[in-house]
Write a protein that holds these residues in place. Structure first.
Motif, PDB file in Angstrom:
ATOM      1  N   HIS A 173     -45.974 111.063 -73.653  1.00  0.00           N
ATOM      2  CA  HIS A 173     -46.434 109.421 -74.205  1.00  0.00           C
ATOM      3  C   HIS A 173     -45.276 108.789 -74.453  1.00  0.00           C
ATOM      4  CE1 HIS A 173     -50.442 111.305 -74.652  1.00  0.00           C
ATOM      5  NE2 HIS A 173     -50.999 110.302 -75.302  1.00  0.00           N
TER       6      HIS A 173
ATOM      7  N   HIS B 159     -55.907 110.453 -68.095  1.00  0.00           N
ATOM      8  CA  HIS B 159     -55.266 110.478 -69.396  1.00  0.00           C
ATOM      9  C   HIS B 159     -56.275 110.122 -70.525  1.00  0.00           C
ATOM     10  CE1 HIS B 159     -51.716 109.169 -72.363  1.00  0.00           C
ATOM     11  NE2 HIS B 159     -52.954 109.429 -72.959  1.00  0.00           N
TER      12      HIS B 159
ATOM     13  N   HIS C 109     -58.311 112.293 -74.339  1.00  0.00           N
ATOM     14  CA  HIS C 109     -57.987 113.243 -75.477  1.00  0.00           C
ATOM     15  C   HIS C 109     -59.296 113.666 -75.625  1.00  0.00           C
ATOM     16  CE1 HIS C 109     -53.650 111.961 -76.337  1.00  0.00           C
ATOM     17  NE2 HIS C 109     -53.969 110.875 -75.743  1.00  0.00           N
TER      18      HIS C 109
ATOM     19  N   HIS D 188     -48.255 105.545 -70.448  1.00  0.00           N
ATOM     20  CA  HIS D 188     -48.070 104.395 -70.986  1.00  0.00           C
ATOM     21  C   HIS D 188     -46.852 103.586 -70.207  1.00  0.00           C
ATOM     22  CE1 HIS D 188     -51.358 105.137 -73.666  1.00  0.00           C
ATOM     23  NE2 HIS D 188     -50.699 106.248 -74.285  1.00  0.00           N
TER      24      HIS D 188
ATOM     25  N   ASP E 293     -57.840 107.134 -72.522  1.00  0.00           N
ATOM     26  CA  ASP E 293     -57.096 107.528 -73.752  1.00  0.00           C
ATOM     27  C   ASP E 293     -58.195 108.001 -74.517  1.00  0.00           C
ATOM     28  OD1 ASP E 293     -54.723 107.848 -75.215  1.00  0.00           O
ATOM     29  OD2 ASP E 293     -54.383 105.945 -75.094  1.00  0.00           O
TER      30      ASP E 293
HETATM   31 ZN   LIG Z   1     -52.869 109.107 -75.090  1.00  0.00          ZN
END
Ligand SMILES: [Zn+2]
Length: 411
Positions: A226, A73, A75, A258, A312
């Motif tokens: 998400h 996960h 970004h 999450h 993240d």
């Molecule tokens: Zn995220």
């Protein structure tokens, strides 16, 4: 221990004298970017001391070997890594962070190839060789972020292997046209389409999820949502996802990112929900957040719910934290889960490596014949020692190429 001799990127033919998961030393034979054989290490086969080893022969010096880390996960399009410090000026809510990001990303060149490459190089430095990255898709950017990420991966010569989630960071239904963009992304090769808090962002979870699952079924892609919404509100949305996963035949292709709600439910409710997730082949990704109720890892495992670990965003317009070091994050996961026994600590390392094959579309990701040659060497006694200390990465091999050595990235 002296540093590895400095040389340009090397295509490995055999990585000698390494200890996979702390076992006895072996030689890993590599061809076409994959491990072709694993043989017991015999010192006699190595080049005599003082002689020059054959090209492609790398001496692993008896170090601990782990598979490359899988960041399930990320970004990579969002960061300001490599740029001067950016003070956070937004509000603390999800909506406040979205607004802050939209206000300032252009002035920072986000998304941009330079910053994305900088993030990917940090990942490589720390031994991450495969990622699932959410990439913003919205009415302002269209699909430009995905193009930026693809170009950045290309710049690094495929060292980082990636799956892309087209991610509607600014909402789906509340921004008419975003569903069409997600559909276009799926048509253009994104492996998954994302969603964001269908209840609290779009305030219409049924319609958002119907839209996402309709595209996924039609285009044959995955869904990765998400879900920050907690408690019963979050659990209700997971139930909606379970129903739609089964109805659309998307078992094994749906992920809850999450999913704080899962850890917050009363025991019986939690057990029923996790069992239903397992039956529907739904996986979860966590970023091992400090302060949140940890996911019930034992229960999830008991019901066959795969769990992936991710960073993240790192150093982005949401928060300045994160280094991209997935081994350090594994330490945190293991601590938050209160793992003490060796087998649990090893499980944490597996979760971040071999057991995460699913999240990057691989049938196998381990130090075994047939796997992509993604290998991380660390100076550690065994896997537990590596998880607890998170020592620096001595050597990183990705797709059979040495891509980082003693903290220096070579690509
Ligand atoms: Zn995220």
């Amino acid at each position: 221990m002296p540093p590895f001799p400095s040389s340009p990127q090397v295509a490995v033919s055999v990585l000698r004298n390494v200890r996979p998961w702390g076992t006895d030393p072996v030689d890993l034979h590599v061809a076409d970017g994959h491990i072709t054989r694993v043989t017991p290490h015999s010192p006699a086969e190595a080049a005599p001391s003082g002689s020059v080893p054959a090209p492609g022969e790398v001496d692993g010096r008896g170090l601990l070997a782990l598979p490359g880390f899988v960041n399930a996960h990320a970004h990579v399009d969002k960061s300001w890594w490599g740029k001067p410090w950016v003070s956070y000026g937004g509000e603390a809510t999800t909506q406040g962070r979205i607004a802050h990001e939209r206000e300032h990303r252009d002035e920072l060149g986000i998304p941009g190839v330079d910053v994305t490459v900088a993030v990917l190089r940090e990942f490589l430095r720390h031994g991450t060789t495969a990622i699932r990255t959410h990439v913003d898709v919205d009415l302002g950017l269209g699909l430009r972020g995905i193009d930026v990420v693809r170009e950045s991966l290309f710049v690094l010569g495929g060292a980082v292997d990636a799956e892309i989630v087209a991610f509607p960071q600014d909402g789906v239904l509340r921004r008419p046209g975003v569903l069409e963009l997600l559909d276009a992304a799926a048509t253009a090769g994104a492996e998954h389409i994302g969603g964001l808090d269908p209840a609290s962002i779009d305030r219409d979870p049924v319609t958002q999820l119907d839209g996402l699952f309709e595209i996924a079924e039609r285009r044959g892609v995955g869904v990765d949502v998400h879900l920050h919404d907690g408690g019963e509100l979050g659990a209700f949305q997971i139930e909606l996802m379970i129903e739609r996963t089964i109805r659309a035949g998307l078992q094994g292709k749906v992920n809850v990112a999450h999913g704080f709600a899962v850890g917050q439910l009363p025991p019986t409710r939690m057990a029923d929900l996790v069992e239903a997730m397992g039956d529907a082949g739904i996986s979860m990704t966590t970023v091992a957040p400090i302060g949140a109720t940890p996911l019930p890892l034992d229960l999830l495992r008991a019901h066959g719910v795969r769990v992936g670990l991710g960073t993240d965003g790192i150093r982005d317009l949401w928060a300045p934290y994160g280094t991209g070091d997935l081994l350090a994050l594994t330490t945190r996961l293991s601590q938050l889960a209160r793992f003490r026994h060796d087998e649990d600590i090893v499980r944490a390392a597996r979760l971040a490596t071999s057991d995460a094959a699913h999240f990057v579309g691989r049938p196998v990701h381990d130090l075994v014949e047939g796997a992509r040659a993604d290998v991380v060497l660390v100076d550690a006694e065994n896997t537990m020692d590596a998880v607890v200390r998170a020592p620096g990465r001595a050597l990183v091999v990705a797709g059979g190429q040495v891509v980082a050595r003693d903290g220096e990235v070579l690509v």
